[in-house]
Write a protein that holds these residues in place. Structure first.
Motif, PDB file in Angstrom:
ATOM      1  N   GLN A 168      -8.886  -8.476  65.531  1.00  0.00           N
ATOM      2  CA  GLN A 168      -7.539  -8.019  65.157  1.00  0.00           C
ATOM      3  C   GLN A 168      -7.295  -8.269  63.670  1.00  0.00           C
ATOM      4  OE1 GLN A 168      -5.689  -6.656  67.802  1.00  0.00           O
ATOM      5  NE2 GLN A 168      -4.307  -5.889  66.267  1.00  0.00           N
ATOM      6  N   GLU A 169      -7.778  -9.421  63.179  1.00  0.00           N
ATOM      7  CA  GLU A 169      -7.605  -9.750  61.766  1.00  0.00           C
ATOM      8  C   GLU A 169      -8.606  -9.010  60.876  1.00  0.00           C
ATOM      9  OE1 GLU A 169      -7.768 -14.015  61.434  1.00  0.00           O
ATOM     10  OE2 GLU A 169      -6.130 -14.272  62.872  1.00  0.00           O
ATOM     11  N   ASP A 185      -6.521   3.468  61.234  1.00  0.00           N
ATOM     12  CA  ASP A 185      -5.953   4.582  61.999  1.00  0.00           C
ATOM     13  C   ASP A 185      -5.823   5.824  61.127  1.00  0.00           C
ATOM     14  OD1 ASP A 185      -5.024   5.469  64.574  1.00  0.00           O
ATOM     15  OD2 ASP A 185      -3.026   5.640  63.674  1.00  0.00           O
ATOM     16  N   GLU A 186      -5.511   5.642  59.855  1.00  0.00           N
ATOM     17  CA  GLU A 186      -5.422   6.772  58.924  1.00  0.00           C
ATOM     18  C   GLU A 186      -6.806   7.412  58.736  1.00  0.00           C
ATOM     19  OE1 GLU A 186      -4.281   7.531  54.243  1.00  0.00           O
ATOM     20  OE2 GLU A 186      -3.426   5.783  55.264  1.00  0.00           O
ATOM     21  N   PRO A 195      -8.822  -3.464  59.463  1.00  0.00           N
ATOM     22  CA  PRO A 195      -7.597  -3.159  58.717  1.00  0.00           C
ATOM     23  C   PRO A 195      -6.699  -2.170  59.482  1.00  0.00           C
ATOM     24  CG  PRO A 195      -9.464  -2.018  57.749  1.00  0.00           C
ATOM     25  CD  PRO A 195     -10.013  -2.896  58.838  1.00  0.00           C
ATOM     26  N   ASP A 196      -5.391  -2.329  59.300  1.00  0.00           N
ATOM     27  CA  ASP A 196      -4.440  -1.426  59.939  1.00  0.00           C
ATOM     28  C   ASP A 196      -4.624   0.014  59.455  1.00  0.00           C
ATOM     29  OD1 ASP A 196      -3.300  -3.486  61.395  1.00  0.00           O
ATOM     30  OD2 ASP A 196      -1.772  -3.907  59.871  1.00  0.00           O
ATOM     31  N   THR A 197      -5.148   0.183  58.256  1.00  0.00           N
ATOM     32  CA  THR A 197      -5.325   1.514  57.686  1.00  0.00           C
ATOM     33  C   THR A 197      -6.445   2.310  58.364  1.00  0.00           C
ATOM     34  OG1 THR A 197      -6.751   0.539  55.997  1.00  0.00           O
ATOM     35  CG2 THR A 197      -4.432   0.887  55.415  1.00  0.00           C
ATOM     36  N   GLN A 231      -6.235  -3.402  69.421  1.00  0.00           N
ATOM     37  CA  GLN A 231      -5.783  -2.036  69.150  1.00  0.00           C
ATOM     38  C   GLN A 231      -5.288  -1.915  67.722  1.00  0.00           C
ATOM     39  OE1 GLN A 231      -3.337  -0.212  72.085  1.00  0.00           O
ATOM     40  NE2 GLN A 231      -3.219   1.700  70.957  1.00  0.00           N
ATOM     41  N   LYS A 232      -5.787  -0.893  67.072  1.00  0.00           N
ATOM     42  CA  LYS A 232      -5.343  -0.520  65.731  1.00  0.00           C
ATOM     43  C   LYS A 232      -5.074   0.983  65.770  1.00  0.00           C
ATOM     44  CE  LYS A 232      -5.964  -4.455  63.529  1.00  0.00           C
ATOM     45  NZ  LYS A 232      -5.160  -5.079  62.495  1.00  0.00           N
ATOM     46  N   GLY A 233      -3.859   1.374  66.068  1.00  0.00           N
ATOM     47  CA  GLY A 233      -3.520   2.789  66.196  1.00  0.00           C
ATOM     48  C   GLY A 233      -4.303   3.412  67.332  1.00  0.00           C
TER      49      GLY A 233
END
Length: 196
Positions: free
Chosen positions: A149-150, A157-158, A153-155, A123-125
């Motif tokens: 997961q790695e 979600d944006e 990127p976390d971004t 899950q990322k956002g």
């Protein structure tokens, strides 16, 4: 044999899940459900509960622990059942009662008695990816989860949020919207040297 599972995403805040077993397996399953939906409605039935499971129930108001032996009446009003004990005979009895009540069931570590599996989740956002190995290798699923997961990127979600806004602003029929969104998102899949 190819994987013939049909992936679905349950809206757990609208369903009621019964977990039979208050030990390590029950704790693992309850935590997995709550990690995906903190508003999940979970009833755990067992003669004994790990202290960690009691802590979970204190922190989540929609988790109820009932100290008693399992009975078929526990299935009333439940949408999903997870048999999560070390007792194979009890797990089988839970499976029999669930099938008779037409309630979907997962029997921990017994793929042939499962109507559904609890896959590894990335899950990322807002993005959620479920991984299934058709019950063959949870270890491979966990390793793929780590890689994804790695790698994601976390971004992201944006990006999803911005694409949602764009989609809502697009005019035209469905085909036209898809064509426009495909054009906008081409940059996500083109090699970097093509964008230069």
């Amino acid at each position: 044999m190819e994987n013939q599972l049909f992936p679905v995403f349950f809206k757990l805040n609208r369903l009621h899940v019964l977990v039979v077993g208050g030990g390590h397996i029950g704790l693992e399953k309850a935590n997995a459900i709550l990690q995906n939906c903190a508003e999940s409605n979970i009833t755990v039935v067992s003669l004994d509960f790990l202290p960690e499971l009691e802590d979970v129930a204190r922190h989540y108001p929609n988790v109820e622990l009932i100290r008693k032996p399992f009975s078929c009446g526990d299935l009333l009003g439940k949408d999903l059942v997870i048999a999560a004990t070390n007792d194979k005979a009890l797990n089988y009895a839970v499976w029999e009662k669930a099938k008779g009540a037409k309630v979907l069931i997962n029997v921990a570590d017994t793929p042939e008695l499962c109507d559904f599996y609890l896959g590894s989740i990335v899950q990322k956002g807002s993005l959620k990816i479920a991984i299934s190995t058709n019950g063959k290798s949870p270890t491979v699923a966990k390793r793929l989860k780590q890689v994804l997961q790695e790698a994601i990127p976390d971004t992201l979600d944006e990006v999803l949020h911005k694409l949602h806004i764009i989609r809502d602003k697009l005019k035209g029929d469905f085909a036209a919207k898809v064509k426009r969104l495909n054009h906008i998102t081409d940059v996500l899949v083109k090699p970097e040297n093509e964008n230069a």
